[in-house]
Design an enzyme around this catalytic site. Structure first.
Site, mmCIF file in Angstrom:
data_model
loop_
_atom_site.group_PDB
_atom_site.id
_atom_site.type_symbol
_atom_site.label_atom_id
_atom_site.label_comp_id
_atom_site.label_asym_id
_atom_site.label_seq_id
_atom_site.Cartn_x
_atom_site.Cartn_y
_atom_site.Cartn_z
ATOM 1 N N HIS A 1 4.569 4.125 5.352
ATOM 2 C CA HIS A 1 3.668 4.941 4.516
ATOM 3 C C HIS A 1 4.248 6.340 4.280
ATOM 4 O O HIS A 1 3.505 7.285 3.989
ATOM 5 C CB HIS A 1 2.279 5.144 5.186
ATOM 6 C CG HIS A 1 1.463 3.905 5.324
ATOM 7 N ND1 HIS A 1 0.669 3.672 6.428
ATOM 8 C CD2 HIS A 1 1.285 2.853 4.490
ATOM 9 C CE1 HIS A 1 0.046 2.514 6.274
ATOM 10 N NE2 HIS A 1 0.401 2.004 5.118
ATOM 11 N N ASN B 1 6.600 -1.461 -7.745
ATOM 12 C CA ASN B 1 6.332 -1.781 -6.346
ATOM 13 C C ASN B 1 6.246 -3.302 -6.250
ATOM 14 O O ASN B 1 5.200 -3.901 -6.524
ATOM 15 C CB ASN B 1 5.018 -1.118 -5.915
ATOM 16 C CG ASN B 1 4.695 -1.377 -4.452
ATOM 17 O OD1 ASN B 1 5.359 -2.172 -3.790
ATOM 18 N ND2 ASN B 1 3.669 -0.713 -3.954
ATOM 19 N N ASN C 1 -12.735 7.115 1.213
ATOM 20 C CA ASN C 1 -14.061 6.611 0.818
ATOM 21 C C ASN C 1 -15.082 6.501 1.932
ATOM 22 O O ASN C 1 -16.261 6.322 1.652
ATOM 23 C CB ASN C 1 -13.896 5.207 0.199
ATOM 24 C CG ASN C 1 -13.132 5.262 -1.102
ATOM 25 O OD1 ASN C 1 -13.491 6.027 -1.986
ATOM 26 N ND2 ASN C 1 -12.080 4.477 -1.206
ATOM 27 N N ARG D 1 9.806 1.157 -5.012
ATOM 28 C CA ARG D 1 9.367 1.318 -3.629
ATOM 29 C C ARG D 1 10.115 0.298 -2.765
ATOM 30 O O ARG D 1 10.108 -0.898 -3.035
ATOM 31 C CB ARG D 1 7.871 1.054 -3.526
ATOM 32 C CG ARG D 1 7.420 1.133 -2.081
ATOM 33 C CD ARG D 1 6.003 0.667 -1.922
ATOM 34 N NE ARG D 1 5.648 0.745 -0.515
ATOM 35 C CZ ARG D 1 4.864 -0.119 0.092
ATOM 36 N NH1 ARG D 1 4.360 -1.147 -0.554
ATOM 37 N NH2 ARG D 1 4.584 0.032 1.365
ATOM 38 N N GLY E 1 -7.626 4.130 1.177
ATOM 39 C CA GLY E 1 -8.919 3.474 0.929
ATOM 40 C C GLY E 1 -10.035 3.885 1.874
ATOM 41 O O GLY E 1 -11.125 4.276 1.433
ATOM 42 N N ARG F 1 -4.218 -5.985 11.822
ATOM 43 C CA ARG F 1 -3.105 -5.731 12.758
ATOM 44 C C ARG F 1 -3.611 -5.037 14.021
ATOM 45 O O ARG F 1 -4.458 -4.147 13.937
ATOM 46 C CB ARG F 1 -2.042 -4.860 12.093
ATOM 47 C CG ARG F 1 -1.201 -5.622 11.095
ATOM 48 C CD ARG F 1 -0.214 -4.707 10.396
ATOM 49 N NE ARG F 1 -0.482 -4.647 8.973
ATOM 50 C CZ ARG F 1 -0.017 -3.713 8.167
ATOM 51 N NH1 ARG F 1 0.756 -2.760 8.636
ATOM 52 N NH2 ARG F 1 -0.307 -3.725 6.884
ATOM 53 N N GLU G 1 0.965 7.354 -4.336
ATOM 54 C CA GLU G 1 2.333 6.956 -3.984
ATOM 55 C C GLU G 1 3.205 6.789 -5.225
ATOM 56 O O GLU G 1 4.394 7.084 -5.186
ATOM 57 C CB GLU G 1 2.289 5.679 -3.133
ATOM 58 C CG GLU G 1 1.779 5.972 -1.724
ATOM 59 C CD GLU G 1 1.407 4.735 -0.926
ATOM 60 O OE1 GLU G 1 0.282 4.245 -1.107
ATOM 61 O OE2 GLU G 1 2.228 4.255 -0.135
#
Ligand code: AMP
Length: 402
Positions: free
Chosen positions: A184, A7, A338, A95, A334, A245, A388
């Site tokens: 994604h 990646n 979590n 990737r 993430g 973003r 991934e």
């Protein structure tokens, strides 16, 4: 077959070597701050029962070639390595962020494929160039091993026109390829397949909403195993509120800001990508820091959390309607894996969708796939850790078998 997953980012390179006989990880690591004065190189061998199985070096890494050299040297290192010769690697899976609508599946890389990935660079100027560099470095340093490109966009290529077209002059799509692509995809596909397996069903017989909440955040509506809508757009800026973003915004804000704040197109682009989202509202972009301040009563952090969760709830409602009926919702990445507070803020009072959260099951960080809805909940809600690298390796094997 052993598969090396690469990646490559603009200044980093993550890698993982997997044995696909049992899908186990043999070695993994990353090279960071490529091109900077001091880079970081990390290599970890599995099983990592002894401390010596991890190598960490702070040193100048001038370019991606040097990064790939480190990877190759380490995995066949006499002391720390896991293979003797690079020819033991059956394939390399890369990737690639953007496949536009040229690529409907993962592909074996040849000159023509590289040429098309280059052609797509205007759509992903920050990402596709490093993917090409990763492929070229692999070809140079690991010759005679096939390279496979696995695109973040491919899973979403099944969206119908009504979902992927923007309501702008059609020529923008026909001439400039302006449309929703979604990202994604590797993660959405992986967790969708996992939830089907875990529920003992065929994905083709299920309707699922997948919620990927990491540094970037996106959702996908998966109907009978196929993606029919997703929240990111032509670029990964659209949809949910993210760390830095903005996600969805009235496009007229951009012209207004450009005119009244005298900002250039580049400045607006930077603002929307790097200064917005959670950071724009409370000054922080890491969820852990936001919770810490919110717990101490910080109003802007509380507001950022409310906004973040509210946007996900809106998409959940929209995608439930898009799908018509819903079997499962999956949280991943993430924050999704979590953050029990965000999950509970998103999932509270969702009787209208047939989702009933079990507060006890939802508690804490979740390291292995788990249902977090009550036994009575009509729609099963899951946390499934994404993987991934494994998905890229699976795709790589599948391409070579064809
Ligand atoms: P990812 O892109 O999947 O690696 O996710 C990175 C994001 O996950 C970070 O920016 C954090 O905001 C978030 N994250 C990681 N660990 C936690 C945690 N324990 N609680 C809340 N958020 C977390």
């Amino acid at each position: 077959m052993k598969v090396l997953v690469i990646n490559a980012g603009s200044s980093s390179m993550k890698y993982q070597l997997l044995n696909m006989e049992d899908e186990s990880v043999m070695a993994t690591g990353l090279v960071e701050r490529i091109g900077e004065a001091t880079g970081k190189m990390i290599y970890k061998k599995f099983p990592d029962t002894d401390a010596e199985a991890k190598v960490e070096r702070d040193d100048h890494v001038p370019d991606h070639r040097a990064a790939m050299h480190f990877v190759v040297d380490m995995i066949k290192d006499a002391e720390y390595g896991v293979i003797k010769d690079m020819n033991e690697v059956g394939a390399i899976g890369h990737r690639v962020v953007h496949g536009s609508d040229y690529f409907k599946s993962s592909v074996l890389v040849d000159e023509a494929v590289k040429e098309v990935i280059r052609k797509i660079i205007p759509l992903a100027p920050l990402h596709n160039p490093s993917a090409i560099t990763g492929v070229e470095m692999a070809e140079e340093l690991i010759p005679n091993v096939p390279n496979v490109a696995v695109f973040d966009t491919v899973f979403h290529q099944t969206m119908p026109e009504r979902a992927f077209l923007y309501a702008v002059p059609r020529s923008l799509y026909e001439e400039q390829k302006v449309r929703r692509y979604g990202f994604h995809g590797t993660s959405h596909k992986y967790v969708a397949q996992q939830v089907a397996t875990l529920m003992g069903k065929k994905l083709e017989e299920m309707n699922v909403i997948t919620v990927h909440l990491g540094n970037g955040c996106s959702m996908a509506a998966v109907k009978n195993g196929k993606c029919v809508d997703t929240s990111m757009g032509m670029t990964p800026l659209a949809g949910l509120m993210m760390g830095t973003r903005s996600g969805d915004i009235d496009p007229a804000v951009l012209t207004y800001v450009g005119e009244h704040k005298n900002m250039s197109v580049e400045e607006i682009d930077t603002m929307l990508n790097k200064e917005s989202g959670l950071k724009g509202i409370c000054g922080l972009n890491d969820m852990r820091d936001i919770h810490e301040k919110a717990a101490r009563g910080d109003a802007s952090c509380k507001l950022a959390l409310e906004m973040f969760s509210y946007r996900i709830r809106k998409y959940l409602g929209a995608y439930a309607v898009v799908l018509g009926s819903l079997d499962a919702v999956v949280f991943t990445a993430g924050i999704g894996e979590n953050d029990d507070i965000v999950r509970s803020m998103v999932l509270r009072d969702l009787d209208c969708l047939g989702i009933e959260l079990d507060l006890d099951k939802n508690k804490g960080r979740i390291k292995a796939s788990k249902v977090i809805s009550t036994d009575a909940s009509r729609v099963k809600t899951w946390v499934i850790p994404t993987n991934e690298e494994l998905q890229i390796a699976r795709e790589t094997v599948a391409v070579l078998k064809h």
